[in-house]
Enzyme design. Structure first.
Site, PDB file in Angstrom:
ATOM      1  N   ARG A   1     -14.905 -21.573  23.212  1.00  0.00           N
ATOM      2  CA  ARG A   1     -15.660 -22.433  22.302  1.00  0.00           C
ATOM      3  C   ARG A   1     -14.735 -23.035  21.238  1.00  0.00           C
ATOM      4  O   ARG A   1     -13.614 -22.585  21.037  1.00  0.00           O
ATOM      5  CB  ARG A   1     -16.778 -21.638  21.616  1.00  0.00           C
ATOM      6  CG  ARG A   1     -17.913 -21.250  22.520  1.00  0.00           C
ATOM      7  CD  ARG A   1     -18.887 -20.310  21.828  1.00  0.00           C
ATOM      8  NE  ARG A   1     -18.317 -18.977  21.630  1.00  0.00           N
ATOM      9  CZ  ARG A   1     -18.940 -17.972  21.020  1.00  0.00           C
ATOM     10  NH1 ARG A   1     -20.156 -18.168  20.519  1.00  0.00           N
ATOM     11  NH2 ARG A   1     -18.362 -16.794  20.893  1.00  0.00           N
TER      12      ARG A   1
ATOM     13  N   LYS B   1     -15.017 -17.654  16.221  1.00  0.00           N
ATOM     14  CA  LYS B   1     -15.002 -16.194  16.129  1.00  0.00           C
ATOM     15  C   LYS B   1     -14.115 -15.732  14.976  1.00  0.00           C
ATOM     16  O   LYS B   1     -13.263 -16.464  14.487  1.00  0.00           O
ATOM     17  CB  LYS B   1     -14.497 -15.585  17.438  1.00  0.00           C
ATOM     18  CG  LYS B   1     -15.463 -15.736  18.588  1.00  0.00           C
ATOM     19  CD  LYS B   1     -16.803 -15.059  18.311  1.00  0.00           C
ATOM     20  CE  LYS B   1     -16.692 -13.543  18.230  1.00  0.00           C
ATOM     21  NZ  LYS B   1     -18.001 -12.913  17.914  1.00  0.00           N
TER      22      LYS B   1
ATOM     23  N   HIS C   1     -19.059 -11.134  11.294  1.00  0.00           N
ATOM     24  CA  HIS C   1     -19.655  -9.848  11.679  1.00  0.00           C
ATOM     25  C   HIS C   1     -18.865  -8.676  11.091  1.00  0.00           C
ATOM     26  O   HIS C   1     -18.528  -7.719  11.792  1.00  0.00           O
ATOM     27  CB  HIS C   1     -19.735  -9.722  13.205  1.00  0.00           C
ATOM     28  CG  HIS C   1     -20.607 -10.749  13.864  1.00  0.00           C
ATOM     29  ND1 HIS C   1     -21.984 -10.747  13.754  1.00  0.00           N
ATOM     30  CD2 HIS C   1     -20.293 -11.840  14.621  1.00  0.00           C
ATOM     31  CE1 HIS C   1     -22.494 -11.770  14.431  1.00  0.00           C
ATOM     32  NE2 HIS C   1     -21.497 -12.454  14.959  1.00  0.00           N
TER      33      HIS C   1
ATOM     34  N   GLU D   1     -23.234 -15.979  10.254  1.00  0.00           N
ATOM     35  CA  GLU D   1     -24.329 -15.071  10.590  1.00  0.00           C
ATOM     36  C   GLU D   1     -25.124 -14.544   9.398  1.00  0.00           C
ATOM     37  O   GLU D   1     -26.176 -13.933   9.581  1.00  0.00           O
ATOM     38  CB  GLU D   1     -23.806 -13.878  11.412  1.00  0.00           C
ATOM     39  CG  GLU D   1     -22.999 -12.849  10.643  1.00  0.00           C
ATOM     40  CD  GLU D   1     -21.537 -13.203  10.510  1.00  0.00           C
ATOM     41  OE1 GLU D   1     -20.790 -12.377   9.969  1.00  0.00           O
ATOM     42  OE2 GLU D   1     -21.133 -14.305  10.944  1.00  0.00           O
TER      43      GLU D   1
ATOM     44  N   SER E   1     -27.552 -16.775  19.450  1.00  0.00           N
ATOM     45  CA  SER E   1     -28.494 -15.722  19.825  1.00  0.00           C
ATOM     46  C   SER E   1     -29.330 -16.167  21.018  1.00  0.00           C
ATOM     47  O   SER E   1     -29.630 -15.377  21.918  1.00  0.00           O
ATOM     48  CB  SER E   1     -29.409 -15.387  18.648  1.00  0.00           C
ATOM     49  OG  SER E   1     -28.676 -14.809  17.585  1.00  0.00           O
TER      50      SER E   1
ATOM     51  N   VAL F   1     -34.815 -14.059  17.956  1.00  0.00           N
ATOM     52  CA  VAL F   1     -34.352 -15.140  18.834  1.00  0.00           C
ATOM     53  C   VAL F   1     -33.785 -14.586  20.134  1.00  0.00           C
ATOM     54  O   VAL F   1     -34.112 -15.057  21.229  1.00  0.00           O
ATOM     55  CB  VAL F   1     -33.308 -16.013  18.117  1.00  0.00           C
ATOM     56  CG1 VAL F   1     -32.761 -17.082  19.069  1.00  0.00           C
ATOM     57  CG2 VAL F   1     -33.918 -16.683  16.884  1.00  0.00           C
ATOM     58  N   VAL F   2     -32.928 -13.557  20.041  1.00  0.00           N
ATOM     59  CA  VAL F   2     -32.368 -12.955  21.260  1.00  0.00           C
ATOM     60  C   VAL F   2     -33.480 -12.413  22.137  1.00  0.00           C
ATOM     61  O   VAL F   2     -33.552 -12.696  23.341  1.00  0.00           O
ATOM     62  CB  VAL F   2     -31.377 -11.830  20.912  1.00  0.00           C
ATOM     63  CG1 VAL F   2     -30.939 -11.090  22.185  1.00  0.00           C
ATOM     64  CG2 VAL F   2     -30.153 -12.368  20.203  1.00  0.00           C
TER      65      VAL F   2
ATOM     66  N   SER G   1     -41.948  -0.653  18.046  1.00  0.00           N
ATOM     67  CA  SER G   1     -40.661   0.009  18.224  1.00  0.00           C
ATOM     68  C   SER G   1     -40.574   1.268  17.353  1.00  0.00           C
ATOM     69  O   SER G   1     -40.393   1.183  16.144  1.00  0.00           O
ATOM     70  CB  SER G   1     -39.523  -0.961  17.858  1.00  0.00           C
ATOM     71  OG  SER G   1     -38.270  -0.367  18.080  1.00  0.00           O
TER      72      SER G   1
ATOM     73  N   VAL H   1     -26.703  -6.663  23.097  1.00  0.00           N
ATOM     74  CA  VAL H   1     -26.361  -7.936  22.468  1.00  0.00           C
ATOM     75  C   VAL H   1     -25.984  -7.728  21.002  1.00  0.00           C
ATOM     76  O   VAL H   1     -25.320  -8.565  20.403  1.00  0.00           O
ATOM     77  CB  VAL H   1     -27.523  -8.938  22.602  1.00  0.00           C
ATOM     78  CG1 VAL H   1     -27.141 -10.306  22.047  1.00  0.00           C
ATOM     79  CG2 VAL H   1     -27.935  -9.088  24.070  1.00  0.00           C
TER      80      VAL H   1
ATOM     81  N   ILE I   1     -23.834  -5.726  19.865  1.00  0.00           N
ATOM     82  CA  ILE I   1     -22.530  -5.062  19.789  1.00  0.00           C
ATOM     83  C   ILE I   1     -21.622  -5.707  18.741  1.00  0.00           C
ATOM     84  O   ILE I   1     -20.758  -5.028  18.168  1.00  0.00           O
ATOM     85  CB  ILE I   1     -21.851  -5.048  21.189  1.00  0.00           C
ATOM     86  CG1 ILE I   1     -20.738  -3.988  21.238  1.00  0.00           C
ATOM     87  CG2 ILE I   1     -21.351  -6.422  21.577  1.00  0.00           C
ATOM     88  CD1 ILE I   1     -21.236  -2.567  21.139  1.00  0.00           C
ATOM     89  N   ASP I   2     -21.792  -6.999  18.438  1.00  0.00           N
ATOM     90  CA  ASP I   2     -21.009  -7.634  17.377  1.00  0.00           C
ATOM     91  C   ASP I   2     -21.207  -6.953  16.039  1.00  0.00           C
ATOM     92  O   ASP I   2     -20.315  -6.969  15.184  1.00  0.00           O
ATOM     93  CB  ASP I   2     -21.399  -9.120  17.232  1.00  0.00           C
ATOM     94  CG  ASP I   2     -20.506 -10.036  18.052  1.00  0.00           C
ATOM     95  OD1 ASP I   2     -19.395  -9.601  18.398  1.00  0.00           O
ATOM     96  OD2 ASP I   2     -20.918 -11.165  18.338  1.00  0.00           O
TER      97      ASP I   2
ATOM     98  N   VAL J   1     -20.275  -7.158  25.910  1.00  0.00           N
ATOM     99  CA  VAL J   1     -19.275  -8.169  25.558  1.00  0.00           C
ATOM    100  C   VAL J   1     -19.612  -8.739  24.179  1.00  0.00           C
ATOM    101  O   VAL J   1     -20.750  -9.141  23.916  1.00  0.00           O
ATOM    102  CB  VAL J   1     -19.239  -9.294  26.613  1.00  0.00           C
ATOM    103  CG1 VAL J   1     -18.306 -10.419  26.179  1.00  0.00           C
ATOM    104  CG2 VAL J   1     -18.794  -8.717  27.957  1.00  0.00           C
TER     105      VAL J   1
END
Length: 370
Positions: free
Chosen positions: A13, A71, A91, A114, A130, A174-175, A216, A263, A265-266, A294
């Site tokens: 990117r 990033k 992050h 973010e 996301s 969103v994710v 949850s 997702v 993990i960041d 990832v």
């Protein structure tokens, strides 16, 4: 302003498209683009030159008052961190302390995509990536559920009108919403775990009345993890390290060959058995379960991701270019994007993640008389 070429593994990117550069040039700004910065996303150096940018080397691109990336800087880039503004995903609560330490030492103003909020308290610069990651989470789950890829051999899809595969999505933002739409569209049985019951009606209206929704909590998550073929971790706390909502004990109850995609993990991950992976080595097995973790998932689709990201970031980038950090002083929600400034941490969740509250200073109040 400098536009940096990403050097993170398999990251293609770029922070601005040529169209975005043209908008900056039209406002009277000079743009220095590192050679080859846009090639991975399908934007040639020539296209940036035609937009009015100057193609330069790495050091010259970094040596600007405002630097734009996608990033977080990685170790070879730390030496370039000086008293400039860097606008990118950081992050910081979920990455090694060394990056925050380098930002503080360089007195860098770290403006993080973010943690920037809009007038509704949402995260508009995190949303496009996301969305991509949510779509991808199910695609990757499908891939690794295949026997030939180490999975249990369950297809997420409709076969002659019958749905196959159980997908549990933890998180209804969103994710989670994009993951649910993709999984349901394929033909899987989908359950979303969230904290707000009113979101059940939204998801069922937007996607299908067949979407399951549960509150949850640990007992409910444990029950649904046990029968899931794919678990998608999509938990987010603004700026903070993600909480482990799926414990190692829960993962042990999953059938061999099941898949988890974290997702989050960041931000450190929301599945206890997860650890950061790369596009070069995306998965590992733990307790017989395939883990995909990832950290830069949308980098796999750089053209789509770059276009979506620039649509979201450009209005804020223009403000930064026009006014510098004064743009943040005039907008409290934009100011939430500032994570480090003048050698201090300015995002409290980041300071708390590393128990470094003594390095925290609020912006702009604490610096009004600096």
């Amino acid at each position: 302003m400098g536009l940096i070429k990403e050097i993170k593994s398999k990251e293609y990117r770029v922070g601005i498209t040529p169209t975005g550069v043209a908008a900056l040039i039209a406002r009277g700004h000079q743009v220095h683009v590192e050679q080859g910065a846009g090639i991975g996303s399908g934007f040639s150096d020539q296209s940036y030159e035609q937009a009015g940018a100057k193609i330069v080397g790495t050091k010259q691109a970094w040596d600007q008052e405002l630097v734009v990336k996608v990033k977080e800087p990685i170790e070879p880039e730390y030496r370039y961190l000086k008293q400039q503004i860097v606008f990118t995903y950081f992050h910081l609560a979920g990455v090694p302390w060394a990056l925050t330490e380098a930002l503080l030492a360089g007195k860098t103003s770290a403006v993080a995509y973010e943690t920037l909020e809009d007038e509704n308290g949402r995260l508009p610069l995190l949303a496009p990536m996301s969305a991509v990651a949510g779509n991808m989470s199910v695609q990757m789950g499908c891939h690794y559920l295949a026997c030939c890829n180490g999975g249990k051999g369950v297809m997420l899809g409709s076969v002659l009108g019958k749905r196959h595969g159980n997908v549990l999505i933890i998180g209804d933002g969103v994710v989670g919403s994009h993951a649910a739409r993709t999984a349901y569209g394929l033909g899987a049985n989908v359950t979303v775990a969230g904290l707000f019951p009113e979101n059940a009606a939204r998801l069922q209206h937007e996607i299908s009345s067949e979407i399951g929704f549960v509150i949850s909590d640990p007992a409910t998550i444990a029950e649904h993890v046990r029968s899931a073929d794919l678990v998608v971790g999509a938990v987010l706390t603004h700026g903070a390290r993600a909480a482990h909502v799926v414990t190692e004990a829960m993962v042990k109850t999953m059938q061999p060959g099941s898949v988890v995609v974290d997702v989050s993990i960041d931000q450190g991950g929301c599945i206890e058995t997860a650890h950061l992976t790369t596009h070069e080595a995306p998965v590992f097995e733990k307790h017989g379960v395939v883990h995909y973790c990832v950290g830069n998932m949308p980098g796999a689709y750089p053209r789509t991701s770059t276009l979506a990201l620039t649509d979201a970031t450009l209005p804020y980038l223009l403000k930064l270019a026009d006014k510098g950090l004064s743009a943040l002083e005039q907008d409290a929600r934009f100011a939430k994007a500032l994570n480090t400034y003048q050698g201090y941490i300015t995002c409290l969740p980041v300071a708390e993640a590393y128990a470094m509250q003594e390095h925290f200073r609020a912006f702009p109040a604490a610096f009004a008389n600096a």
